[in-house]
Design a protein around this motif. Structure first.
Motif, PDB file in Angstrom:
ATOM      1  N   SER A 151     -13.278  -4.767  -1.167  1.00 57.13           N
ATOM      2  CA  SER A 151     -13.828  -3.935  -0.650  1.00 57.13           C
ATOM      3  C   SER A 151     -12.607  -3.135   0.010  1.00 57.13           C
ATOM      4  O   SER A 151     -12.138  -1.950   0.434  1.00 57.13           O
ATOM      5  CB  SER A 151     -15.489  -3.743  -0.433  1.00 57.13           C
ATOM      6  N   ILE A 152     -12.232  -4.570   0.804  1.00 53.36           N
ATOM      7  CA  ILE A 152     -11.082  -3.934   2.014  1.00 53.36           C
ATOM      8  C   ILE A 152     -10.122  -3.320   1.203  1.00 53.36           C
ATOM      9  O   ILE A 152      -8.859  -2.767   1.388  1.00 53.36           O
ATOM     10  CB  ILE A 152     -10.718  -5.529   2.401  1.00 53.36           C
ATOM     11  N   LEU A 153      -9.453  -4.058  -0.099  1.00 60.97           N
ATOM     12  CA  LEU A 153      -8.052  -3.897  -0.496  1.00 60.97           C
ATOM     13  C   LEU A 153      -8.587  -2.451  -1.745  1.00 60.97           C
ATOM     14  O   LEU A 153      -7.542  -1.937  -0.636  1.00 60.97           O
ATOM     15  CB  LEU A 153      -7.726  -4.783  -1.753  1.00 60.97           C
ATOM     16  N   LEU A 154      -9.746  -2.063  -1.470  1.00 60.04           N
ATOM     17  CA  LEU A 154      -9.701  -0.574  -2.450  1.00 60.04           C
ATOM     18  C   LEU A 154     -10.117   0.556  -1.592  1.00 60.04           C
ATOM     19  O   LEU A 154      -8.820   1.859  -1.228  1.00 60.04           O
ATOM     20  CB  LEU A 154     -10.711  -0.719  -3.069  1.00 60.04           C
ATOM     21  N   ARG A 155      -9.776   0.024  -0.371  1.00 60.28           N
ATOM     22  CA  ARG A 155      -9.935   1.479   1.426  1.00 60.28           C
ATOM     23  C   ARG A 155      -8.374   0.851   2.318  1.00 60.28           C
ATOM     24  O   ARG A 155      -8.287   2.334   2.295  1.00 60.28           O
ATOM     25  CB  ARG A 155     -10.703   1.162   1.918  1.00 60.28           C
ATOM     26  N   TYR A 156      -8.283   0.348   2.278  1.00 59.79           N
ATOM     27  CA  TYR A 156      -6.917  -0.137   3.250  1.00 59.79           C
ATOM     28  C   TYR A 156      -5.247  -0.524   2.788  1.00 59.79           C
ATOM     29  O   TYR A 156      -4.503   0.282   2.980  1.00 59.79           O
ATOM     30  CB  TYR A 156      -7.295  -1.177   4.258  1.00 59.79           C
ATOM     31  N   SER A 157      -5.876  -0.795   0.604  1.00 55.91           N
ATOM     32  CA  SER A 157      -3.962  -0.759   0.568  1.00 55.91           C
ATOM     33  C   SER A 157      -3.663   0.283  -0.508  1.00 55.91           C
ATOM     34  O   SER A 157      -4.423   1.185  -0.647  1.00 55.91           O
ATOM     35  CB  SER A 157      -4.406  -1.993  -0.559  1.00 55.91           C
ATOM     36  N   ARG A 158      -2.703   0.337  -0.582  1.00 54.21           N
ATOM     37  CA  ARG A 158      -2.183   1.655  -0.897  1.00 54.21           C
ATOM     38  C   ARG A 158      -1.115   0.639  -2.557  1.00 54.21           C
ATOM     39  O   ARG A 158       0.013   0.276  -1.336  1.00 54.21           O
ATOM     40  CB  ARG A 158      -0.864   2.328  -0.446  1.00 54.21           C
ATOM     41  N   GLN A 159      -1.659   1.328  -3.655  1.00 51.11           N
ATOM     42  CA  GLN A 159      -0.769   0.576  -4.747  1.00 51.11           C
ATOM     43  C   GLN A 159      -1.008  -1.145  -4.623  1.00 51.11           C
ATOM     44  O   GLN A 159       0.195  -2.205  -4.396  1.00 51.11           O
ATOM     45  CB  GLN A 159       0.789   0.761  -4.762  1.00 51.11           C
ATOM     46  N   GLY A 160      -1.829  -1.882  -3.811  1.00 53.99           N
ATOM     47  CA  GLY A 160      -1.960  -3.567  -3.796  1.00 53.99           C
ATOM     48  C   GLY A 160      -1.314  -3.671  -2.476  1.00 53.99           C
ATOM     49  O   GLY A 160      -1.567  -5.345  -2.453  1.00 53.99           O
ATOM     50  N   HIS A 161      -0.787  -3.311  -1.459  1.00 51.93           N
ATOM     51  CA  HIS A 161      -0.393  -3.358  -0.309  1.00 51.93           C
ATOM     52  C   HIS A 161      -0.390  -2.793   0.665  1.00 51.93           C
ATOM     53  O   HIS A 161      -0.907  -1.621   0.666  1.00 51.93           O
ATOM     54  CB  HIS A 161       1.316  -3.312  -0.124  1.00 51.93           C
ATOM     55  N   VAL A 162      -0.920  -3.374   1.778  1.00 51.38           N
ATOM     56  CA  VAL A 162      -1.706  -2.672   3.037  1.00 51.38           C
ATOM     57  C   VAL A 162      -0.076  -2.681   3.876  1.00 51.38           C
ATOM     58  O   VAL A 162       0.127  -3.842   4.052  1.00 51.38           O
ATOM     59  CB  VAL A 162      -2.477  -3.989   3.883  1.00 51.38           C
ATOM     60  N   SER A 163       0.021  -1.396   5.052  1.00 52.60           N
ATOM     61  CA  SER A 163       0.876  -1.331   5.241  1.00 52.60           C
ATOM     62  C   SER A 163       0.517  -2.158   6.911  1.00 52.60           C
ATOM     63  O   SER A 163      -0.709  -2.682   7.200  1.00 52.60           O
ATOM     64  CB  SER A 163       1.095  -0.136   6.231  1.00 52.60           C
ATOM     65  N   PHE A 164       1.267  -1.891   7.953  1.00 51.88           N
ATOM     66  CA  PHE A 164       0.898  -2.561   9.241  1.00 51.88           C
ATOM     67  C   PHE A 164      -0.189  -1.647   9.730  1.00 51.88           C
ATOM     68  O   PHE A 164      -1.069  -1.590  10.252  1.00 51.88           O
ATOM     69  CB  PHE A 164       2.665  -2.940   9.982  1.00 51.88           C
ATOM     70  N   ASP A 165      -0.194  -0.613   9.858  1.00 55.24           N
ATOM     71  CA  ASP A 165      -0.586   1.119  10.533  1.00 55.24           C
ATOM     72  C   ASP A 165      -2.091   0.695  10.111  1.00 55.24           C
ATOM     73  O   ASP A 165      -2.951   0.446   9.963  1.00 55.24           O
ATOM     74  CB  ASP A 165       0.116   2.075  10.136  1.00 55.24           C
ATOM     75  N   ASN A 166      -2.201  -0.232   8.388  1.00 51.68           N
ATOM     76  CA  ASN A 166      -3.958  -0.168   7.915  1.00 51.68           C
ATOM     77  C   ASN A 166      -3.637  -1.783   8.643  1.00 51.68           C
ATOM     78  O   ASN A 166      -5.307  -1.691   8.179  1.00 51.68           O
ATOM     79  CB  ASN A 166      -3.802  -0.109   6.613  1.00 51.68           C
ATOM     80  N   PHE A 167      -3.584  -2.616   8.707  1.00 47.37           N
ATOM     81  CA  PHE A 167      -3.749  -3.626   8.676  1.00 47.37           C
ATOM     82  C   PHE A 167      -3.990  -3.302   9.868  1.00 47.37           C
ATOM     83  O   PHE A 167      -5.469  -4.278  10.741  1.00 47.37           O
ATOM     84  CB  PHE A 167      -2.533  -4.928   9.334  1.00 47.37           C
ATOM     85  N   VAL A 168      -3.703  -3.076  10.889  1.00 47.74           N
ATOM     86  CA  VAL A 168      -4.469  -2.930  12.312  1.00 47.74           C
ATOM     87  C   VAL A 168      -5.221  -2.078  12.465  1.00 47.74           C
ATOM     88  O   VAL A 168      -6.176  -2.669  13.321  1.00 47.74           O
ATOM     89  CB  VAL A 168      -3.685  -1.859  13.383  1.00 47.74           C
ATOM     90  N   ALA A 169      -5.662  -0.820  12.128  1.00 45.28           N
ATOM     91  CA  ALA A 169      -7.137  -0.399  11.759  1.00 45.28           C
ATOM     92  C   ALA A 169      -8.160  -1.109  11.302  1.00 45.28           C
ATOM     93  O   ALA A 169      -9.239  -0.807  11.369  1.00 45.28           O
ATOM     94  CB  ALA A 169      -6.759   0.740  11.007  1.00 45.28           C
ATOM     95  N   LEU A 170      -8.072  -1.619  10.405  1.00 52.97           N
ATOM     96  CA  LEU A 170      -8.794  -2.867   9.203  1.00 52.97           C
ATOM     97  C   LEU A 170      -9.514  -4.104  10.930  1.00 52.97           C
ATOM     98  O   LEU A 170     -10.737  -3.735  10.599  1.00 52.97           O
ATOM     99  CB  LEU A 170      -7.725  -3.043   8.136  1.00 52.97           C
ATOM    100  N   SER A 171      -8.278  -4.244  11.225  1.00 49.54           N
ATOM    101  CA  SER A 171      -8.354  -5.420  12.070  1.00 49.54           C
ATOM    102  C   SER A 171      -8.958  -4.486  12.947  1.00 49.54           C
ATOM    103  O   SER A 171     -10.652  -5.597  13.457  1.00 49.54           O
ATOM    104  CB  SER A 171      -7.186  -5.644  12.814  1.00 49.54           C
TER     105      SER A 171
END
Length: 164
Positions: free
Chosen positions: A108-128
């Motif tokens: 579920s984290i990957l569905l919400r925070y990844s773009r084309q299967g990868h998570v950017s630094f910005d999205n990593f911070v938002a997720l964290s």
């Protein structure tokens, strides 16, 4: 501390002694890019501990330390130096940042925070930020245990506060 104060005062455009969301949005972060507005709102919500609508230098110092620790975990796990994390790197980076996630939640984290299967630094911070907030709320209600009990109104309030 001097370098951090210099950066703080550079961002504090109106010289109020505090940084509001607009000022924070103009700041440059790791990799020379600003954070997305949604990420900045999450950071402000967590680090504005006195609920003033802005962050003081000391609140900013805590925010800066948090983002710095996330940057270290991110860069350590970003093996190809692409400034994105694949699912395996993401799992490792979250663990490195002290936010381990079970395999079922990763989907579920990957569905919400990844773009084309990868998570950017910005999205990593938002997720964290989101995971740290969720953990803090859980720990408050668990009172040191491994389980928490909520009433329906408490649960609804928690969910509403956690969502954007």
């Amino acid at each position: 501390m001097g370098q951090l104060q210099g950066w703080f005062y550079q961002v504090d455009a109106d010289r109020s002694g505090a940084i509001d969301l607009n000022e924070l949005s103009r700041a440059q972060w790791p990799h020379g890019r600003p954070f997305e507005p949604a990420t900045l709102r999450k950071l402000m919500r967590v680090f504005d501990v006195d609920f003033s609508g802005s962050i003081s230098f000391f609140e900013f110092a805590a925010l800066h330390k948090f983002v710095g620790s996330l940057q270290q975990a991110f860069q350590y796990c970003d093996r190809d130096r692409s400034w994105t994390l694949d699912p395996g790197e993401l799992h490792m980076a979250l663990t490195q940042a002290g936010l381990p996630v079970d395999p079922e939640s990763m989907h579920s984290i990957l569905l919400r925070y990844s773009r084309q299967g990868h998570v950017s630094f910005d999205n990593f911070v938002a997720l964290s930020v989101q995971l740290a907030h969720i953990r803090a709320v859980f720990e408050k209600h668990a009172r040191g245990g491994a389980a928490a009990t909520f009433t329906w109104p408490q649960f609804m309030k928690i969910c509403t506060n956690l969502s954007e």
